[in-house]
Write an enzyme that holds these catalytic residues in place. Structure first.
Site, PDB file in Angstrom:
ATOM      1  N   THR A   1     -47.319 -27.968 -33.023  1.00 29.34           N
ATOM      2  CA  THR A   1     -46.537 -28.531 -31.922  1.00 29.34           C
ATOM      3  C   THR A   1     -47.218 -28.156 -30.616  1.00 29.34           C
ATOM      4  O   THR A   1     -48.256 -27.483 -30.616  1.00 29.34           O
ATOM      5  CB  THR A   1     -45.093 -27.985 -31.926  1.00 29.34           C
ATOM      6  N   CYS A   2     -46.634 -28.563 -29.493  1.00 32.15           N
ATOM      7  CA  CYS A   2     -47.249 -28.226 -28.207  1.00 32.15           C
ATOM      8  C   CYS A   2     -47.165 -26.731 -27.920  1.00 32.15           C
ATOM      9  O   CYS A   2     -47.949 -26.202 -27.133  1.00 32.15           O
ATOM     10  CB  CYS A   2     -46.603 -29.018 -27.084  1.00 32.15           C
ATOM     11  N   ASN A   3     -46.229 -26.032 -28.563  1.00 33.20           N
ATOM     12  CA  ASN A   3     -46.031 -24.609 -28.281  1.00 33.20           C
ATOM     13  C   ASN A   3     -46.517 -23.667 -29.367  1.00 33.20           C
ATOM     14  O   ASN A   3     -46.578 -22.461 -29.155  1.00 33.20           O
ATOM     15  CB  ASN A   3     -44.552 -24.325 -28.017  1.00 33.20           C
TER      16      ASN A   3
ATOM     17  N   GLN B   1     -39.360 -30.649 -36.590  1.00 29.27           N
ATOM     18  CA  GLN B   1     -40.818 -30.568 -36.719  1.00 29.27           C
ATOM     19  C   GLN B   1     -41.213 -29.812 -37.980  1.00 29.27           C
ATOM     20  O   GLN B   1     -42.180 -30.171 -38.665  1.00 29.27           O
ATOM     21  CB  GLN B   1     -41.401 -29.900 -35.465  1.00 29.27           C
TER      22      GLN B   1
ATOM     23  N   GLY C   1     -34.147 -42.637  -7.752  1.00 28.37           N
ATOM     24  CA  GLY C   1     -35.431 -42.057  -8.134  1.00 28.37           C
ATOM     25  C   GLY C   1     -35.770 -42.514  -9.543  1.00 28.37           C
ATOM     26  O   GLY C   1     -34.889 -42.950 -10.290  1.00 28.37           O
TER      27      GLY C   1
ATOM     28  N   GLY D   1     -38.441 -40.681 -11.455  1.00 25.99           N
ATOM     29  CA  GLY D   1     -39.370 -39.700 -12.019  1.00 25.99           C
ATOM     30  C   GLY D   1     -38.899 -39.159 -13.357  1.00 25.99           C
ATOM     31  O   GLY D   1     -37.912 -39.624 -13.931  1.00 25.99           O
TER      32      GLY D   1
ATOM     33  N   MET E   1     -37.537 -36.249 -14.183  1.00 26.08           N
ATOM     34  CA  MET E   1     -36.214 -35.619 -14.198  1.00 26.08           C
ATOM     35  C   MET E   1     -35.114 -36.667 -14.262  1.00 26.08           C
ATOM     36  O   MET E   1     -34.116 -36.500 -14.974  1.00 26.08           O
ATOM     37  CB  MET E   1     -36.033 -34.739 -12.962  1.00 26.08           C
ATOM     38  N   CYS E   2     -35.296 -37.764 -13.535  1.00 28.44           N
ATOM     39  CA  CYS E   2     -34.306 -38.839 -13.575  1.00 28.44           C
ATOM     40  C   CYS E   2     -34.252 -39.463 -14.966  1.00 28.44           C
ATOM     41  O   CYS E   2     -33.170 -39.776 -15.478  1.00 28.44           O
ATOM     42  CB  CYS E   2     -34.655 -39.905 -12.541  1.00 28.44           C
TER      43      CYS E   2
END
EC number: 1.2.1.70
Length: 443
Positions: A49-51, A120, A189, A191, A193-194
């Protein structure tokens, strides 16, 4: 057979290294088969995974298996072992099982209690199964890990408190309105977060979604994702009286909404409550609007305060979760010892029965004057004596899995009676199967 974990995570390696070591091959099954072809490795599974990047394996030679896996991870990604080694962690046996259970339960995640890691892990296990690299060890351990994770989520509050800005905003909105079903939303907005907030909100069966942005095309793109409607940025104040929830996150560099504007809008709404979420820095909404009745404004600091409170709650829940993990480890090892007890009991009974039969035949051979009824009586007597003598020790062995001293009892019986149940042949398959299970999982 020993269970191994070798890997690195956000705790031990920077993102640059995690990117390089990630297993994102077009042939993941081929990579898994290459792992199980390594000396001493009989089963393999990859969680990437990404982490975190972790290899789970079964090996009859833990030290050699770990060395092979470390070398493989380095060579497969074009790295020197010296570059990789300082960032790796290696676990075997009980420590490896504990690590797996903690990962599955999201106790080792960057965001404590996040739900994605379990999915995952299930995908990784399914891939190992379809690639034929999961065997007796993984096939027993992974379902137990999933069961432990389910207990943690059901018996603790580890996933019940929002720890992201977007989800914290939704949680606060629910506290204001109780039920968000049918509530209209305006997003100012377009972005990331939106987008995240919109995703969380649309999962609450909300009503109309209005989206505005300085670039209309971006507003249209976001609106299409969530079945909403894009409106021109210059006109959005005209639609505010339709919105129960307003979320702003733009780089406007100044206030988009003032107290005077909101006072007029709340009158138009006949004092129906409005929930405003301003996650922009600098802020888009005048903090003075909080003084208006039925207007509830939260900015990024308010949300971060909610998140910190919720994180404390999750940490409390994590303590209980750790206890559940230990219970599941004990349960797993109890089951493992019970597997060893079954063939041991069969082997002991067989050995004693062989002795009884041999000695009875000798005795009856010297007592030729006995008739058939007397001979049956002698047989019954010797069987009764054996059963009486064995009853108590066999009862203890049957409970071996429920007692921490079970392993000691089993080893004592093995040595005292010189038993080797794994190598003994039986007339049926069940004992052989149990013996194989024990051999596969002993660590």
């Amino acid at each position: 057979m020993n269970f191994l974990v070798i890997g690195l995570s956000h705790k031990t390696a920077p993102v640059e290294l995690r990117e390089r070591i990630s297993f994102s091959s077009d042939d993941p099954g081929g990579v898994l088969r290459a792992i199980t072809a390594l000396p001493g490795i009989s089963e393999g599974m990859i969680l990437s995974t990404c982490n975190r990047v972790e290899v789970y394996a079964a090996s009859g030679d833990p030290a050699g298996g770990c060395a092979c896996l470390q070398r493989f991870m380095a060579e497969h990604h074009g790295l020197d072992e010296a570059q990789l080694k300082p960032h790796l962690y290696i676990h075997s046996g009980r420590d490896a099982i504990r690590h797996l259970f903690r990962v599955a339960s999201s106790l080792d995640s960057m965001i404590l209690g996040e739900p994605q890691i379990l999915g995952q892990l299930k995908e990784a296990y399914n891939l190992a199964e379809s690639s034929c690299t999961a065997g007796p060890v993984l096939n027993r351990l992974l379902p137990r890990a999933f069961a432990a994770a389910k207990r943690v989520r059901n018996e603790t509050a580890i996933a019940q408190h929002a720890v992201s800005v977007s989800y914290a905003a939704v949680e606060l909105a629910r506290k204001i309105f109780g039920d968000l079903a049918g509530k209209s939303v305006m997003i100012v907005g377009a972005g990331k977060m939106c987008e995240l907030a919109a995703r969380h909100l649309t999962g609450q069966n909300i009503g109309e979604v209005l989206v505005t942005n300085r670039t209309l095309a971006r507003a249209q793109s976001l609106a299409e994702q969530f079945g909403g409607r894009a409106i021109p940025f210059a006109e959005f104040p005209l639609y505010l009286n339709q919105a129960d929830i307003v979320l702003t996150s733009t780089a406007a560099g100044g206030l988009l909404l003032t107290r005077a504007q909101l006072e007029q809008i709340i009158r138009q709404r006949k004092n129906r409550p409005m929930f405003l979420i301003d996650i922009a820095v600098p802020r888009n909404i005048d903090p003075e609007v909080n003084h208006i009745d039925n207007v509830y404004l939260y900015d990024i600091d308010d949300l971060n305060g909610v998140i910190e409170t919720n994180l404390r709650e999750r940490r409390k829940a994590a303590k209980k979760a750790e206890d559940i993990i230990e219970q599941e480890i004990v349960r797993f090892y109890s089951w493992l010892r019970s597997l060893e007890a079954t063939p041991m009991i069969v082997a002991l009974r067989r050995q004693v029965e062989d002795i009884r039969r041999t000695e009875t035949e000798k005795t009856l051979g010297s007592l030729q004057h006995l008739d058939a009824g007397d001979r049956r009586a002698v047989e019954a007597l010797t069987r009764a004596i054996v059963n009486k003598v064995l009853h108590s020790p066999l009862s203890v062995l049957k409970r071996a899995g429920d007692d921490i001293t079970g392993e000691i009892y089993l080893e004592a019986v093995r040595r005292l009676f010189d038993l080797n149940p794994d190598s003994q042949q039986t007339g049926g398959d069940s004992v052989e199967k149990d013996a194989d299970s024990k051999q596969d999982l002993t660590s």
